[in-house]
Design an enzyme around this catalytic site. Structure first.
Site, PDB file in Angstrom:
ATOM      1  N   LYS A   1      -5.181   1.975  -5.160  1.00 21.89           N
ATOM      2  CA  LYS A   1      -5.625   1.656  -6.529  1.00 21.89           C
ATOM      3  C   LYS A   1      -6.781   0.665  -6.540  1.00 21.89           C
ATOM      4  CE  LYS A   1      -2.120  -1.932  -7.333  1.00 21.89           C
ATOM      5  NZ  LYS A   1      -1.032  -2.398  -8.215  1.00 21.89           N
TER       6      LYS A   1
ATOM      7  N   ARG B   1       8.140  -8.347 -14.332  1.00 27.57           N
ATOM      8  CA  ARG B   1       7.274  -7.220 -14.648  1.00 27.57           C
ATOM      9  C   ARG B   1       8.194  -6.029 -14.902  1.00 27.57           C
ATOM     10  NH1 ARG B   1       2.138  -4.938 -11.160  1.00 27.57           N
ATOM     11  NH2 ARG B   1       3.704  -3.417 -10.516  1.00 27.57           N
TER      12      ARG B   1
END
Length: 355
Positions: A36, A131
């Protein structure tokens, strides 16, 4: 030559990848190489596959699609919890999906049945970083109940993320929380779930011998691509940090006060800047800015340079202490933090070249 640019050493990335792969193989841990940071760059992805890494991890389906079009083979793991609006595409493109919610899990199962596609799910568990993931105290019953509803999709593992939001470090204790949840689920579901419990920061637990033995999948991008560990705040000593170098061109050299003259408001990004009065200083302006990099993540090759500040397209550097007499047109080189590299790879104004 066009500047600014990233000079990417495929050889050094290959060397880093091989060292990480060899380390994990010795501990029977699957390596998911995360692309990514580099937007699924096909040249970099090919380098990772060529050293023997089987699985590529990505957050964005467009990047996976780009790799497939450039003949990069899977399997692919989708790292970011998918949006409902992209689930059809996700099921068709990837092999393993990280999830954290019943709605998403059952919708993936429904789509997998529609396409007759085997798809594996890793259910994320929040062990404290805040998260994604079901809260660890609720994980056993939640995941058990969802797994029993699946018809085509398969629960293949559980996982966690640390460091990315709350800065929580992986420890033997919080990873053993996953081991306990795995034992419960394996007993209830008659499975042998993998534990996707590692990232770059977790390499430290392997080095110290503290990693629980049931942790058997790591998702690693930064360590391989930059040789750094942002969460652990270190350069990884056995990996190269010369993998990606930013080169930027000097467009102004001048001698100015270190404190602005006049009433100070906010800068172009809405921040109130602070200045230390050092008298008059020698300054450079580079043709690069916050649209392209995070100035706080620039690490100059010339250690005597001080990165002062940046606007959207200018970066100001104090070179008073440097032994180099810089001039317009000179090229400065920088190593990059993860955040600075992320922005540079994303910027269309930063050229990427490969060595």
């Amino acid at each position: 030559m066009k500047f600014p640019r990233l000079v990417i050493s495929l050889k050094k990335i290959e060397e880093n990848a091989k060292k990480v792969l060899d380390m994990l193989n010795k501990h029977n841990i699957e390596l998911v190489a995360v692309t990514k940071l580099v937007l699924g760059d096909p040249k970099i992805a090919k380098t990772l596959k060529d050293v023997g890494i089987q699985k590529i991890g990505e957050s964005r389906l467009d990047n996976i699609e780009k790799m497939i079009k450039n003949k990069i083979s899977g399997p692919f793991q989708l790292l970011r919890i998918p949006m409902l609006s992209e689930l059809d595409k996700a099921v068709l493109l990837v092999d393993e999906i990280l999830i954290s919610d019943e709605t998403t899990a059952l919708k993936i199962d429904e789509i997998a049945q529609k396409y007759d596609k085997n798809i594996e799910l890793i259910y994320m568990i929040d062990v404290g970083d805040l998260r994604e993931g079901v809260w660890f105290e609720n994980a056993c019953k939640t995941i058990e109940n969802i797994a029993k509803k699946l018809k085509m999709a398969k629960l293949s593992g559980i996982g966690t993320n640390v460091g990315c939001f709350g800065g929580i470090l992986p420890t033997k204790d919080n990873l053993n929380t996953l081991v306990g949840i795995k034992k419960y689920l394996d007993d209830k579901l008659n499975t042998n779930l993998k534990i996707s419990g590692g990232s770059t920061v977790t390499l430290k637990l392997i080095e110290s011998g503290e990693l629980p033995e049931k942790i058997n999948q790591f998702r690693i991008g930064e360590g391989i691509l930059l040789g750094t560990d942002a969460t652990g705040h270190r350069d990884i000593p056995y990996l190269s940090q010369n993998t990606v170098i930013l080169e930027a061109e000097v467009i102004e050299v001048d001698y100015k006060p270190s404190v602005p003259v006049g009433k100070i408001g906010r800068d172009s990004m809405g921040r109130i800047p602070e200045f230390e009065d050092k008298g008059w200083r020698k300054r450079i302006i580079l043709a690069i800015g916050e649209q392209d990099i995070d100035p706080n993540g620039l690490k100059p090759f010339d250690k005597r340079l001080e990165v002062l500040h940046a606007s959207s397209d200018h970066t100001i550097i104090d070179y008073t202490e440097s032994e180099v007499n810089y001039k317009i047109g000179d090229i400065l080189k920088f190593k990059l933090s993860y955040g600075a590299a992320l922005r540079a790879f994303t910027s269309p104004f930063v050229k990427k070249i490969y060595q």
